[in-house]
Write a protein that holds these residues in place. Sequence first.
Motif, PDB file in Angstrom:
ATOM      1  N   ARG A 155       0.842  -1.197   0.000  1.00  0.00           N
ATOM      2  CA  ARG A 155       0.000   0.000   0.000  1.00  0.00           C
ATOM      3  C   ARG A 155       0.878   1.248   0.000  1.00  0.00           C
ATOM      4  NH1 ARG A 155      -4.859  -1.048   4.434  1.00  0.00           N
ATOM      5  NH2 ARG A 155      -5.616  -3.008   3.562  1.00  0.00           N
ATOM      6  N   MET A 159      -1.829   9.446   2.640  1.00  0.00           N
ATOM      7  CA  MET A 159      -3.183   9.530   2.114  1.00  0.00           C
ATOM      8  C   MET A 159      -3.114  10.255   0.771  1.00  0.00           C
ATOM      9  SD  MET A 159      -6.648  11.203   3.748  1.00  0.00           S
ATOM     10  CE  MET A 159      -6.125  12.897   3.600  1.00  0.00           C
ATOM     11  N   THR A 166     -10.191   8.196  -2.814  1.00  0.00           N
ATOM     12  CA  THR A 166      -9.208   8.512  -1.778  1.00  0.00           C
ATOM     13  C   THR A 166      -8.541   7.245  -1.265  1.00  0.00           C
ATOM     14  OG1 THR A 166     -10.451  10.467  -1.095  1.00  0.00           O
ATOM     15  CG2 THR A 166      -8.881   9.568   0.492  1.00  0.00           C
ATOM     16  N   GLN A 168      -6.469   5.754   1.812  1.00  0.00           N
ATOM     17  CA  GLN A 168      -6.217   6.033   3.223  1.00  0.00           C
ATOM     18  C   GLN A 168      -4.740   5.807   3.565  1.00  0.00           C
ATOM     19  OE1 GLN A 168      -8.432   7.399   5.311  1.00  0.00           O
ATOM     20  NE2 GLN A 168      -9.785   7.464   3.499  1.00  0.00           N
ATOM     21  N   LYS A 171      -1.088   2.610   8.422  1.00  0.00           N
ATOM     22  CA  LYS A 171      -0.957   2.681   9.877  1.00  0.00           C
ATOM     23  C   LYS A 171       0.321   1.951  10.273  1.00  0.00           C
ATOM     24  CE  LYS A 171      -2.991   1.355  14.304  1.00  0.00           C
ATOM     25  NZ  LYS A 171      -4.151   0.774  15.028  1.00  0.00           N
TER      26      LYS A 171
END
Length: 380
Positions: A155, A159, A166, A168, A171
């Motif tokens: 990923r 953001m 969108t 995200q 984390k």
Amino acid sequence: MPRLLIPKETAPGETRVSATPETVKKFVAMGCNVAMEMNAGLDAGFVDSTYAAVGCQLVAPQDQAAWKEADAVLCVQTPTEDSLSLLKPGALLVGLLAPYSNVALSSVVQSHELSAIALELLPRISRAQAADALSSQANIAGYKAVLLAAAQLDRYFPMLMTAAGTVQPAKVVVLGAGVAGLQAVATARRLGAVVYVSDIRPAVKEQVESLGARFIDPPQLEEKPAESGGYANEASQTFLAAQRQQLSDQLAEADVAICTAQVPGKRAPRLISEDMLDRMRPGSVVIDLAVSQGGNSACTDPAKTVDRKGVKLIGASELPCSVANHASSLYARNLLALLKPLIKDGQLFLNLDDELIAGCLISKEGKILSPDVLNPGGAI
């Protein structure tokens, strides 16, 4: 005048060097005679001609005469036993010597009456900051750990708002808010990730939040680990069990976990169990900087990437070697800062009344100064 020897590192994968042209020039100006094995700095981007230009004598690798004449050997990792056996009695070895588990070094320093300074044991006092090699190298490790995680993650870190919708932010959970952990926080935030930090010391909360991360408050138990001498104390099993339960829910939602928690002379605390790994999503990444001390995460192996049910577990104990130029520059300055006060009137003096030297001098002319180090029965 003191004769300093800079050897070419022989440990597998070691690309750093213990002196740069900058620090050699300063040692020469202090009256030292500096010899260096040819190509010792090549892997770190420093060529022999730049050393020769500042007054360094170049010698062949494993040149026996150079080793026999040396008053001090400045290294990154411990040289081979054959090389150390050439040193004269009273010669000084300075480097990252793995003092709690280096059985071979214990034997050779005693049999050849050598003195040795382990930079891992440098006291965490303000006067020692310029010589703190653990911090300079941990800073690099924390930075590179995040870049490694970003390269392996499936990923984006930041953001992104695109025409297709969108994305995200990732984390990231950082375990341990020491030098490496805080640098990992700063780097992950620069890349746009949402960062959470777990540490056994509530006192680091302000530092964590000042970098834009969210602090995971430690379990509320009567016994709360703190720190001494600038290092985290070892936590009890009851505390660690409560912390693991707390972390499990955080990791289940995490994309990246960066493990930096270590305790000098002890096995690294096991913070991520196999059950916790089972809850992490496929495609997530765990970077374990403590893998050489047993690892904060289950199933990690030094210098290996393990694919466990889609979760990438990366044992990354030697990340400073991947940034060899800057790692060497900082490390060489650490050595210069440590040794500069010891060189007076053309002589090298080891002042045992100096708390800085007393804290990291593990042997003096063959005598082991602390039963906790160079111990074959050590914890690690």
